[in-house]
Design an enzyme around this catalytic site. Sequence first.
Site, PDB file in Angstrom:
ATOM      1  CB  CYS A   2     -75.284 -10.712  10.208  1.00  0.00           C
ATOM      2  SG  CYS A   2     -75.792 -11.421   8.636  1.00  0.00           S
ATOM      3  CD1 TRP A  75     -71.796 -11.035   3.857  1.00  0.00           C
ATOM      4  CD2 TRP A  75     -71.500  -8.851   3.589  1.00  0.00           C
ATOM      5  NE1 TRP A  75     -70.970 -10.856   2.782  1.00  0.00           N
ATOM      6  CE2 TRP A  75     -70.765  -9.518   2.594  1.00  0.00           C
ATOM      7  CE3 TRP A  75     -71.471  -7.447   3.610  1.00  0.00           C
ATOM      8  CZ2 TRP A  75     -70.015  -8.859   1.638  1.00  0.00           C
ATOM      9  CZ3 TRP A  75     -70.708  -6.795   2.666  1.00  0.00           C
ATOM     10  CH2 TRP A  75     -69.994  -7.498   1.701  1.00  0.00           C
ATOM     11  CG  ASN A  99     -73.647 -13.931  12.686  1.00  0.00           C
ATOM     12  OD1 ASN A  99     -73.548 -13.973  11.458  1.00  0.00           O
ATOM     13  ND2 ASN A  99     -72.610 -14.024  13.492  1.00  0.00           N
ATOM     14  N   GLY A 100     -75.496 -16.411  11.148  1.00  0.00           N
ATOM     15  CA  GLY A 100     -75.166 -17.815  10.892  1.00  0.00           C
ATOM     16  C   GLY A 100     -75.990 -18.341   9.733  1.00  0.00           C
ATOM     17  CD  GLU A 477     -53.962 -14.629  -4.493  1.00  0.00           C
ATOM     18  OE1 GLU A 477     -53.988 -14.120  -5.620  1.00  0.00           O
ATOM     19  OE2 GLU A 477     -54.372 -14.031  -3.472  1.00  0.00           O
ATOM     20  CE  LYS A 596     -61.572  -6.388  -0.024  1.00  0.00           C
ATOM     21  NZ  LYS A 596     -60.539  -7.447  -0.066  1.00  0.00           N
TER      22      LYS A 596
HETATM   23  O1  M6R Z   1     -63.652  -7.631  -6.395  1.00  0.00           O
HETATM   24  P1  M6R Z   1     -62.861  -8.404  -7.395  1.00  0.00           P
HETATM   25  O2  M6R Z   1     -62.641  -9.818  -6.991  1.00  0.00           O
HETATM   26  O3  M6R Z   1     -63.410  -8.305  -8.779  1.00  0.00           O
HETATM   27  O4  M6R Z   1     -61.438  -7.700  -7.411  1.00  0.00           O
HETATM   28  C1  M6R Z   1     -60.471  -8.055  -8.343  1.00  0.00           C
HETATM   29  C2  M6R Z   1     -59.119  -7.515  -7.961  1.00  0.00           C
HETATM   30  O5  M6R Z   1     -59.130  -6.118  -7.960  1.00  0.00           O
HETATM   31  C3  M6R Z   1     -58.674  -8.024  -6.587  1.00  0.00           C
HETATM   32  O6  M6R Z   1     -58.673  -9.413  -6.538  1.00  0.00           O
HETATM   33  C4  M6R Z   1     -57.252  -7.531  -6.239  1.00  0.00           C
HETATM   34  O7  M6R Z   1     -56.329  -8.142  -7.065  1.00  0.00           O
HETATM   35  C5  M6R Z   1     -56.996  -7.801  -4.757  1.00  0.00           C
HETATM   36  N1  M6R Z   1     -56.536  -6.623  -4.102  1.00  0.00           N
HETATM   37  C6  M6R Z   1     -56.002  -8.879  -4.529  1.00  0.00           C
HETATM   38  O8  M6R Z   1     -55.647  -9.046  -3.204  1.00  0.00           O
END
Ligand code: M6R
Length: 601
Positions: A2, A75, A99-100, A477, A596
Amino acid sequence: MCGIVGYAGHDKAGPILFDTLKRLEYRGYDSAGVAIISNGEIQVVKSAGRIEDLEKIYRDIGSPGENMGIGHTRWATHGPPTAVNAHPHVSDDVAVVHNGIIENYLALKEQLMRGGVEFRSETDTEVLAHLIGSCYRGDLAEAVASAVSLVEGSFAIAVMAKGSPRLVCARKESPLVIGVGEGANYVASDVSALLPYTRDVIRMKDDEIAIIDAETVTLRDVAGRSLPIDLERVDWDVDAAEKAGYPHFMLKEIYEQPRAIQETLASRTSEIDGEVRMDIGLTDLEIKSLDRFSIIACGTSYHAGLLAKYLYPKAAGLPVDIEVASEFQHLLLKPGTLLLSITQSGETADTLNAMKKASTFGVKRLAITNVVGSTVTNMVDGTIYTRCGPEIGVAATKTFTGQLVAMILLAIKLGRARNYLSYENARKMLVELARLPGQVQEVLDGRDVIREIAEEYAKNNQYFFIGRDFLYPIALEGALKMKEISYIPAEGYPAGELKHGPLALITDGTPVVALATHGKKIQANIKEVRARGADVIAFASEGDPDIPKIATTVVEIPGARPVFSSVLCTVALQLLAYYTADARGLPIDKPRNLAKSVTVE
Ligand code: M6R
């Protein structure tokens, strides 16, 4: 994570608090609040949502215009993002922003309730407000010192009290910076919020208490002894400061992993009795009656789910199915199945749609997510939160390792409840889990070796990642991270699969990353690709006598059992992808074509 701010000066506190809070919004943005002393009374304004929403309410009630205040942008970790749970939290005379994570908050809360205190919120922070309130007899620094000595966990706090002409701050394992100005002093979770006001800062250290008014800042320890002040002049620009001096959010987030893991573990494990204390919305009886574990997720979150295939049969006696969420229609869920969705955002359309379809099977549903109150949390019987703080870089880093840790915690919880995992094994795992943040830090400290490798292969046009067992999901990954931010075609394979086809792609100098911290079989796979001209970059356990003899380059990873090695190797691969993309001069935080949060199917 936060953001907290504070101001003591001769100007109106409100506008300065809002401006500094907005500069910390990247630390959290689900709710916010400010407290200002007005006519000797503490006036608090809080709301769910962004800081602009709060500012409107604040303006509507009329600015009290006093010149001392504290503020918070949240957050959520304990309790959903509502106005009641937003900070500041207050007792009769005291207001606190924090925060924490207060690890012993439940014990402290019960104690305070027995003394007649009534709680309004579900947060751990409200405990602090009442604790400080109960110690306050006119000397706020004294009250803060007494209260924090009872607290276990991490905190950065700013506190105001009726009748106190000064702000008091304290910290332990959470950042807090004091900005020293002319006739005004400031407080913030990090320097970026302070730069428009002052460049002279004091970075508070653990167990220090700061007493602040418009003219002076003094530091003391909990016993009341005064401490020297270490004033620093900051020459960062605002953009660099938001990233805490890191060139990209991704690198900052990679470096936040020791803390993110620590917070994800905080107050959930008991090494003494080998238990994981985490409410997952299922009774022990329901856990015992499970006979299958199914998982849906996308992208990086799917890779976290894959770990379950190796972990849950042995730890919890549960067979595992896993499917990428967009292919969920092929998964048949029978009664007795526990369905887990993993999604850092909690908003991924493919995952949410799969969860909707799954509701027709009538099975128990669980989510692992990083966002309190996100859509997925309304579709499940229980939620396990990773407590990683907001992740800004499009490439998931700290939320992935947070998911791995959450998966491990869940395996221990299920394994113990089903009498499948012995007390002794659970206890050993928890002891090793507690060491993980320190081991992640060791991997981070070894970054230079990884950077050199990344730079050497940055011009290559393909990359392979191989691993076996727990390290196969990590190979996937590692390849995804490399593709996402460096745009180099990269493939992850189970090491044993190369000879069934992909070996045809190996030529002189092809970089093959081998996750070789465990098992002898991968040695044969390393030799296989070396014989075809590949350069093998091996990640091996510290002191491994064999791998250096067969690989081209070796990066040492702290020794750990395979499931924990998966976390450690991940961090090393994140660095490899990061430094490769950096050497190629790419927009690391915002790779082309990606978002994102993917809210379309
Ligand atoms: O928010 P989510 O974990 O559901 O997102 C899933 C994927 O879109 C996400 O992990 C994506 O593969 C990332 N950009 C990976 O770095």
